[in-house]
Enzyme design. Structure first.
Site, mmCIF file in Angstrom:
data_model
loop_
_atom_site.group_PDB
_atom_site.id
_atom_site.type_symbol
_atom_site.label_atom_id
_atom_site.label_comp_id
_atom_site.label_asym_id
_atom_site.label_seq_id
_atom_site.Cartn_x
_atom_site.Cartn_y
_atom_site.Cartn_z
ATOM 1 N N HIS A 305 20.204 105.280 59.490
ATOM 2 C CA HIS A 305 19.783 105.208 60.890
ATOM 3 C C HIS A 305 20.785 105.966 61.736
ATOM 4 O O HIS A 305 21.981 105.925 61.463
ATOM 5 C CB HIS A 305 19.700 103.751 61.359
ATOM 6 C CG HIS A 305 18.902 103.607 62.604
ATOM 7 N ND1 HIS A 305 19.444 103.793 63.844
ATOM 8 C CD2 HIS A 305 17.580 103.357 62.787
ATOM 9 C CE1 HIS A 305 18.493 103.642 64.748
ATOM 10 N NE2 HIS A 305 17.354 103.374 64.141
ATOM 11 N N ASP A 362 12.012 100.165 58.766
ATOM 12 C CA ASP A 362 10.810 100.583 58.042
ATOM 13 C C ASP A 362 10.841 100.231 56.565
ATOM 14 O O ASP A 362 9.850 100.411 55.869
ATOM 15 C CB ASP A 362 10.624 102.103 58.186
ATOM 16 C CG ASP A 362 10.132 102.452 59.571
ATOM 17 O OD1 ASP A 362 9.403 101.635 60.137
ATOM 18 O OD2 ASP A 362 10.481 103.531 60.074
HETATM 19 N N1 ACO Z 1 18.871 109.223 51.750
HETATM 20 C C1 ACO Z 1 19.890 110.004 51.292
HETATM 21 N N2 ACO Z 1 20.849 110.539 52.071
HETATM 22 C C2 ACO Z 1 20.784 110.274 53.386
HETATM 23 C C3 ACO Z 1 19.763 109.473 53.940
HETATM 24 C C4 ACO Z 1 18.789 108.943 53.081
HETATM 25 N N3 ACO Z 1 17.803 108.179 53.557
HETATM 26 N N4 ACO Z 1 19.942 109.389 55.285
HETATM 27 C C5 ACO Z 1 21.033 110.105 55.553
HETATM 28 N N5 ACO Z 1 21.557 110.640 54.411
HETATM 29 C C6 ACO Z 1 22.789 111.436 54.277
HETATM 30 C C7 ACO Z 1 22.588 112.868 54.753
HETATM 31 O O1 ACO Z 1 22.177 113.695 53.706
HETATM 32 C C8 ACO Z 1 23.959 113.191 55.255
HETATM 33 O O2 ACO Z 1 24.772 113.422 54.147
HETATM 34 P P1 ACO Z 1 26.001 114.504 54.241
HETATM 35 O O3 ACO Z 1 26.950 113.938 55.236
HETATM 36 O O4 ACO Z 1 26.545 114.563 52.840
HETATM 37 O O5 ACO Z 1 25.379 115.793 54.673
HETATM 38 C C9 ACO Z 1 24.448 111.874 55.896
HETATM 39 O O6 ACO Z 1 23.745 110.860 55.162
HETATM 40 C C10 ACO Z 1 24.148 111.741 57.368
HETATM 41 O O7 ACO Z 1 22.754 111.947 57.569
HETATM 42 P P2 ACO Z 1 22.122 112.633 58.850
HETATM 43 O O8 ACO Z 1 20.786 113.198 58.482
HETATM 44 O O9 ACO Z 1 23.117 113.552 59.467
HETATM 45 O O10 ACO Z 1 21.966 111.370 59.790
HETATM 46 P P3 ACO Z 1 21.033 111.303 61.045
HETATM 47 O O11 ACO Z 1 21.617 110.291 61.939
HETATM 48 O O12 ACO Z 1 20.772 112.660 61.604
HETATM 49 O O13 ACO Z 1 19.621 110.787 60.459
HETATM 50 C C11 ACO Z 1 17.871 109.425 59.709
HETATM 51 C C12 ACO Z 1 19.160 109.484 60.540
HETATM 52 C C13 ACO Z 1 16.895 110.511 60.179
HETATM 53 C C14 ACO Z 1 17.221 108.062 59.957
HETATM 54 C C15 ACO Z 1 18.219 109.609 58.213
HETATM 55 O O14 ACO Z 1 19.067 108.564 57.791
HETATM 56 C C16 ACO Z 1 16.975 109.672 57.321
HETATM 57 O O15 ACO Z 1 16.411 110.755 57.139
HETATM 58 N N6 ACO Z 1 16.524 108.495 56.752
HETATM 59 C C17 ACO Z 1 15.312 108.452 55.967
HETATM 60 C C18 ACO Z 1 14.081 108.403 56.866
HETATM 61 C C19 ACO Z 1 13.921 107.073 57.565
HETATM 62 O O16 ACO Z 1 14.010 106.010 56.967
HETATM 63 N N7 ACO Z 1 13.643 107.150 58.889
HETATM 64 C C20 ACO Z 1 13.390 105.956 59.708
HETATM 65 C C21 ACO Z 1 14.500 105.727 60.669
HETATM 66 S S1 ACO Z 1 14.212 104.275 61.607
HETATM 67 C C22 ACO Z 1 13.076 104.743 62.725
HETATM 68 O O17 ACO Z 1 12.951 105.845 63.159
HETATM 69 C C23 ACO Z 1 12.140 103.736 63.147
#
Ligand code: ACO
Length: 426
Positions: A305, A362
């Site tokens: 998140h 979710d």
């Molecule tokens: N699985 C694997 N790796 C992940 C995940 C994941 N679900 N989420 C983040 N990471 C990793 C990224 O690859 C990144 O790694 P790095 O530092 O080695 O490059 C690090 O964690 C940070 O991730 P970001 O994408 O920079 O974090 P951001 O805050 O931009 O994204 C998000 C948040 C979009 C929710 C992300 O965690 C994600 O894509 N999760 C999966 C989709 C999801 O469940 N979305 C629902 C969110 S809740 C909502 O909107 C109601």
């Protein structure tokens, strides 16, 4: 007022410091360009506050979420969704009298022009319900093109209640259309969530019998999704509304923003992921490794998140609710075990620990929706229904505070001035 100092190129710029009611600190850079000539850069707005807001407080480090000062735990366990909608939009829980009036006023507005059915029928049955909901919401403007005078509380009340009355009907119709069922109008005087449930599940060949477990579960899920401050879809609603586009048009764009897999669309993606893990023989570690592999675009859906870096309080409540609903409905779904084991495995894995990746709202919601016989592609639509009062509350706040049009800056990194060469010489 406290000041922050920014030093650049030998120049010192003083910036105002804004302190929120929970002592959150923001450095006001709104005059930075005028005073210094430069801007700040923050792709994805990871560290940028777009507004001051009184609607929702969120503390990502400590897993705190409050609507208008009330904890999400209190609201999810004790309130109903309509009370929470009133709270979000108007800042206070309704009195009994206000609540009754709200139901009557919603009932008053719970009709759609019959021609909306014709629009619905033009969509292929296979169309994704989120696309349909967004288009149908937008189309409602055509049936009532008058714009809302934001200085007139009565006009605003009318517009908000129109949305609270009509969007559930659209949701039920989109759901029924995919199943080939006749389109129902409901009766909100029986209760707001009760009516939503009835409009969705009433069969033409049977007497409708309300299932309290289903109503309570939907009520809880709607409350948990009702607001989450400046998330992607809410920011979209605010930014579209800031151009003075109408309320329905702004909400329609919020629905589109919510559709994406990284936002509300994650709930559908989570269940599809859990189903594939199950169908592939339940090898959780293979999926965890895939999520960690930087050459693979796969992410563990329902994990991570932007703001919560400890736990998502909504996920805790939903996990408990998933157990209760499955138990009360007498369902033994192996998907729940896959989800629990995935959470346990990920919580022990250094990759997820280092990045503070925990289940989000979710992760478990789809398991409940599945148990309620709501198909995967409707999950995000249910989320949109829940988020509706939050979007309205933010639209109202933004328009009544007369916020300026949302228009970020950029740093241009493209070509410098080039001479035009006519097509025959290229
Ligand atoms: N699985 C694997 N790796 C992940 C995940 C994941 N679900 N989420 C983040 N990471 C990793 C990224 O690859 C990144 O790694 P790095 O530092 O080695 O490059 C690090 O964690 C940070 O991730 P970001 O994408 O920079 O974090 P951001 O805050 O931009 O994204 C998000 C948040 C979009 C929710 C992300 O965690 C994600 O894509 N999760 C999966 C989709 C999801 O469940 N979305 C629902 C969110 S809740 C909502 O909107 C109601």
């Amino acid at each position: 007022m406290k000041k922050a100092k920014l030093t650049f190129d030998g120049k010192v710029i003083e910036l105002d410091v804004i302190v929120g009611s929970e002592n959150e600190i923001g450095i006001d850079i709104s005059r930075l360009k005028t005073d210094s000539g430069f801007i700040t850069l923050d792709p994805g707005f990871k560290n940028t506050g777009s507004c001051e807001s009184k609607v929702t407080f969120l503390d990502g480090e400590n897993g705190v979420l409050r609507y208008r000062g009330y904890s999400i735990e209190d609201l999810a366990n004790n309130a109903d969704f309509l009370e929470v909608s009133h709270l979000l939009i108007y800042g206070e829980l309704p009195t009994k009298k206000q609540y009754k009036k709200l139901l009557v006023d919603i009932q008053e507005r719970s009709v759609l022009d019959e021609d909306v059915k014709k629009i619905l029928e033009t969509f292929p049955r296979s169309a994704h319900p989120m696309g349909m909901l967004s288009s149908l919401t937008s189309s409602l403007v055509a049936f009532d093109p008058s714009s809302v005078d934001v200085t007139n509380e009565e006009e605003m009340y009318d517009a908000f209640l129109n949305l609270l009355a009509k969007i559930p009907i659209l949701v039920a119709w989109v759901f029924r259309r995919r199943r080939g069922l006749p389109l129902e109008y409901g009766d909100f005087s029986q209760g707001y969530v009760e009516n939503i449930t009835k409009m969705m599940f009433k069969m033409p060949n049977k007497k409708y019998v309300e299932n309290k477990v289903v109503v309570n579960a939907i009520n809880k899920l709607l409350i948990l999704h009702a607001d989450h401050e400046q998330n992607c879809s809410t920011s979209t609603v605010r930014i579209v509304g800031s151009s003075q586009a109408g309320l329905f048009a702004s909400i329609s764009s919020g629905i589109s923003a919510l559709w994406g897999r990284l936002h509300g669309g994650a709930n559908q993606a989570v269940l599809e992921m859990l189903e594939s893990i199950l169908n592939d023989g339940g090898d959780i570690s293979a999926y965890i490794n895939k999520a960690k592999d930087k050459n693979d675009t796969f992410r563990l859906m329902g994990f991570g998140h932007r703001v919560y870096k400890n736990f998502d309080p909504r996920a805790k409540i939903i996990k408990k609710a998933a157990h209760e609903v499955l138990h009360d409905l007498g369902i033994n779904d192996p998907i729940l075990d896959i989800a629990k084991n995935l959470e346990i495995e990920a919580s022990k894995d250094q990759y997820f620990i280092d990045r503070k990746l925990y289940p989000n709202v979710d992760f478990y919601s789809g398991i409940i929706y599945k148990a309620l016989n709501i198909p995967n592609e409707m999950f995000t639509v249910m989320f949109a229904l829940g988020r509706l009062p939050g979007w309205i509350a933010h639209w109202r706040e933004m328009r009544t505070k007369k916020e300026p049009i949302g228009r970020p800056r950029q740093i241009y990194t493209g070509e410098k001035l080039r001479e035009f060469i006519s097509i025959d010489k290229r």
